[in-house]
Design an enzyme around this catalytic site. Structure first.
Site, mmCIF file in Angstrom:
data_model
loop_
_atom_site.group_PDB
_atom_site.id
_atom_site.type_symbol
_atom_site.label_atom_id
_atom_site.label_comp_id
_atom_site.label_asym_id
_atom_site.label_seq_id
_atom_site.Cartn_x
_atom_site.Cartn_y
_atom_site.Cartn_z
ATOM 1 N N CYS A 114 0.617 -1.212 -0.034
ATOM 2 C CA CYS A 114 -0.011 -0.380 0.298
ATOM 3 C C CYS A 114 0.801 1.331 -0.312
ATOM 4 C CB CYS A 114 -1.282 0.311 1.184
ATOM 5 S SG CYS A 114 -2.151 -1.267 0.913
ATOM 6 N N HIS A 256 -3.158 7.451 3.069
ATOM 7 C CA HIS A 256 -3.741 6.031 2.420
ATOM 8 C C HIS A 256 -4.347 5.607 3.437
ATOM 9 C CE1 HIS A 256 -4.048 1.588 1.374
ATOM 10 N NE2 HIS A 256 -4.040 1.303 2.523
ATOM 11 N N ASN A 286 -10.633 0.179 0.781
ATOM 12 C CA ASN A 286 -8.624 -0.320 0.697
ATOM 13 C C ASN A 286 -7.887 -0.241 -0.535
ATOM 14 O OD1 ASN A 286 -6.177 -0.389 0.397
ATOM 15 N ND2 ASN A 286 -5.903 -1.455 2.923
HETATM 16 C C1 COA Z 1 -9.441 -5.239 10.655
HETATM 17 C C2 COA Z 1 -9.935 -4.228 11.954
HETATM 18 C C3 COA Z 1 -11.691 -3.461 10.563
HETATM 19 C C4 COA Z 1 -10.777 -5.236 12.693
HETATM 20 O O1 COA Z 1 -11.344 -4.154 13.537
HETATM 21 P P1 COA Z 1 -11.217 -4.082 15.229
HETATM 22 O O2 COA Z 1 -11.736 -3.719 15.858
HETATM 23 O O3 COA Z 1 -10.130 -4.385 15.634
HETATM 24 O O4 COA Z 1 -12.081 -6.044 15.170
HETATM 25 P P2 COA Z 1 -11.104 -7.526 15.369
HETATM 26 O O5 COA Z 1 -10.279 -7.903 14.899
HETATM 27 O O6 COA Z 1 -10.649 -6.963 17.319
HETATM 28 O O7 COA Z 1 -12.629 -8.113 16.200
HETATM 29 C C5 COA Z 1 -13.272 -8.311 17.450
HETATM 30 C C6 COA Z 1 -14.782 -9.188 16.813
HETATM 31 O O8 COA Z 1 -15.022 -8.770 16.018
HETATM 32 C C7 COA Z 1 -15.174 -9.319 15.160
HETATM 33 N N1 COA Z 1 -15.090 -9.060 13.268
HETATM 34 C C8 COA Z 1 -13.710 -9.343 12.641
HETATM 35 N N2 COA Z 1 -14.528 -8.710 11.238
HETATM 36 C C9 COA Z 1 -15.855 -8.272 11.361
HETATM 37 C C10 COA Z 1 -16.608 -8.016 10.133
HETATM 38 N N3 COA Z 1 -16.560 -7.765 8.662
HETATM 39 N N4 COA Z 1 -18.155 -8.670 10.698
HETATM 40 C C11 COA Z 1 -18.604 -8.357 12.139
HETATM 41 N N5 COA Z 1 -17.866 -8.663 13.051
HETATM 42 C C12 COA Z 1 -16.077 -9.282 12.594
HETATM 43 C C13 COA Z 1 -13.488 -10.541 15.152
HETATM 44 O O9 COA Z 1 -13.897 -11.766 15.025
HETATM 45 C C14 COA Z 1 -13.344 -10.593 16.346
HETATM 46 O O10 COA Z 1 -14.428 -11.371 17.243
HETATM 47 P P3 COA Z 1 -14.635 -12.411 18.199
HETATM 48 O O11 COA Z 1 -14.240 -10.784 19.599
HETATM 49 O O12 COA Z 1 -15.690 -12.628 18.769
HETATM 50 O O13 COA Z 1 -13.003 -13.005 18.275
HETATM 51 C C15 COA Z 1 -9.317 -3.664 11.718
HETATM 52 O O14 COA Z 1 -8.738 -4.389 12.770
HETATM 53 C C16 COA Z 1 -8.315 -3.162 11.280
HETATM 54 O O15 COA Z 1 -8.753 -2.379 10.018
HETATM 55 N N6 COA Z 1 -7.088 -2.927 11.245
HETATM 56 C C17 COA Z 1 -6.851 -2.460 10.037
HETATM 57 C C18 COA Z 1 -6.492 -3.103 8.960
HETATM 58 C C19 COA Z 1 -5.500 -1.952 7.936
HETATM 59 O O16 COA Z 1 -5.936 -1.263 7.799
HETATM 60 N N7 COA Z 1 -5.414 -2.874 6.812
HETATM 61 C C20 COA Z 1 -4.815 -2.445 5.309
HETATM 62 C C21 COA Z 1 -4.018 -1.944 5.818
HETATM 63 S S1 COA Z 1 -2.571 -0.850 4.615
#
Ligand code: COA
Length: 330
Positions: A114, A256, A286
């Site tokens: 990215c 980004h 993204n």
């Molecule tokens: C991916 C992201 C949205 C997840 O959000 P989060 O608040 O960190 O959530 P978590 O990963 O801690 O998961 C919390 C819960 O939500 C659940 N969950 C994950 N994706 C989900 C979705 N699309 N819908 C509903 N629940 C979801 C998980 O399974 C977890 O459940 P559990 O507690 O039963 O295990 C977030 O971490 C994020 O955006 N990270 C950066 C990713 C990124 O930018 N990547 C590209 C970089 S270039």
């Protein structure tokens, strides 16, 4: 001699896709969850027939038109992508060269996930400042939907398809502005936070890999979130300090576009006015190397870029990689 951006263009995947699409796929998710945790409401997904070089070529054509340049004056093509049309070779840049019907100029791909556009823009700047080339087409293009596991609700809601292109041109005598500074960084110890575990030279593709779907993106979402914030904020501060700039001197911060919460945290922590923070992740998701040039191209189309504006571009992504470019718009 300096390098400046003299034209911009962009293209998106054909299919506008809203959050309910993932619910309809049978995933345990909801529009509310996706909106609250990422800010994303929609994204554009490429059709089955569309590949990265198609979107890159469309963005390039838009850019060439915007720059009003005779395409025979283009000296080099750099395509930043993690989703080349073909694994390894030929490069997507060569395919774009052929689709644009350009002569036998150099064309190569650059891989920095990215952060790809930030790295490619810095590379073009160096070629131009060294007087090797005068006009370089820099494209950030990705079809992340093609490497996404649509059964994984933790990743598939984030990623999408698009391309952005910038023509980078040598300034002429007496011309002010251009790319003032660039800084590129990597931390390979964080490689496993965001990767495609198998299907490369370490674990060549076989049926057990496709069965377990480990040729798709895997991500430690929380780890990526924390790393992005802890890395990008000091990098922005350091770039501003180096040039004795105050945050209020910036006209725009174009980061980004990974997650609206990441963008808000960065802006709050550096005290940036909300209207100077460029946000389009809400409508495009993204698109990896394409997010920054798409955002710039949109600002340009909306006539929001004025001569003398200071713009800071900040890319970050898998590797881990991050790269900044400070630009005075000209
Ligand atoms: C991916 C992201 C949205 C997840 O959000 P989060 O608040 O960190 O959530 P978590 O990963 O801690 O998961 C919390 C819960 O939500 C659940 N969950 C994950 N994706 C989900 C979705 N699309 N819908 C509903 N629940 C979801 C998980 O399974 C977890 O459940 P559990 O507690 O039963 O295990 C977030 O971490 C994020 O955006 N990270 C950066 C990713 C990124 O930018 N990547 C590209 C970089 S270039």
């Amino acid at each position: 001699m300096k390098a400046r951006i003299s034209g911009l263009g962009h293209a998106l995947g054909e299919q506008e896709t809203h959050n309910h699409y993932f619910v309809d796929l049978g995933l345990e998710t909801s529009d509310e969850w996706i909106t609250e945790r990422t800010g994303i409401k929609s994204r554009y997904i490429a059709s089955e027939e569309t590949s990265t070089s198609d979107l890159a070529t469309k963005a390039a054509q838009h850019c060439i038109q915007n720059a009003s340049i005779d395409k025979s004056n283009i000296d080099l093509i750099i395509v930043a992508t993690s989703t080349p049309d073909y694994l390894s070779f030929p490069s997507t840049a060569c395919l774009v060269q052929e689709k644009l019907k350009l002569g036998p100029i150099g064309a190569f791909d650059l891989s920095a996930a990215c952060s790809g556009f930030s790295f490619a823009l810095s590379t073009a700047r160096s070629f131009i400042e060294s007087n090797m080339y005068k006009n370089i087409l820099v494209i950030g293009a990705d079809c992340l939907s093609k490497i996404t596991n649509f059964e994984d609700r933790g990743t598939c809601i984030l990623f999408a398809d698009g391309a952005g292109a910038a023509l980078v041109t040598q300034t002429v005598e007496g011309e002010t502005g251009g790319i003032i500074d660039s800084s590129l960084h990597s931390d390979g110890s964080k490689a496993e936070l965001l990767m495609i575990p198998k299907g490369g030279s370490k674990y060549p593709l076989n049926t057990s890999i496709t069965d377990e779907k480990s040729h798709y993106i895997t991500m430690d979402g929380k780890g990526v979130f924390k790393s992005a914030i802890s890395i990008v904020i000091p990098a922005i501060k350091s770039m501003l300090n180096k040039h004795n700039l105050n945050i209020n001197d910036l006209s725009y911060l174009v980061c980004h576009q990974a997650n609206k919460r990441i963008l808000d945290k960065i802006a709050n922590s550096i005290g940036l006015d909300k209207d100077k923070l460029v946000v389009n992740v809400t409508k495009y998701g993204n698109t990896s190397a394409a997010t920054i040039p798409i955002a710039l191209s949109e600002l340009n189309e909306e006539k929001k870029l004025q001569k003398g504006d200071l713009i800071l571009l900040a890319g970050f992504g898998a590797g881990f990689t991050w790269g900044l470019n400070l630009i005075e718009w000209s």
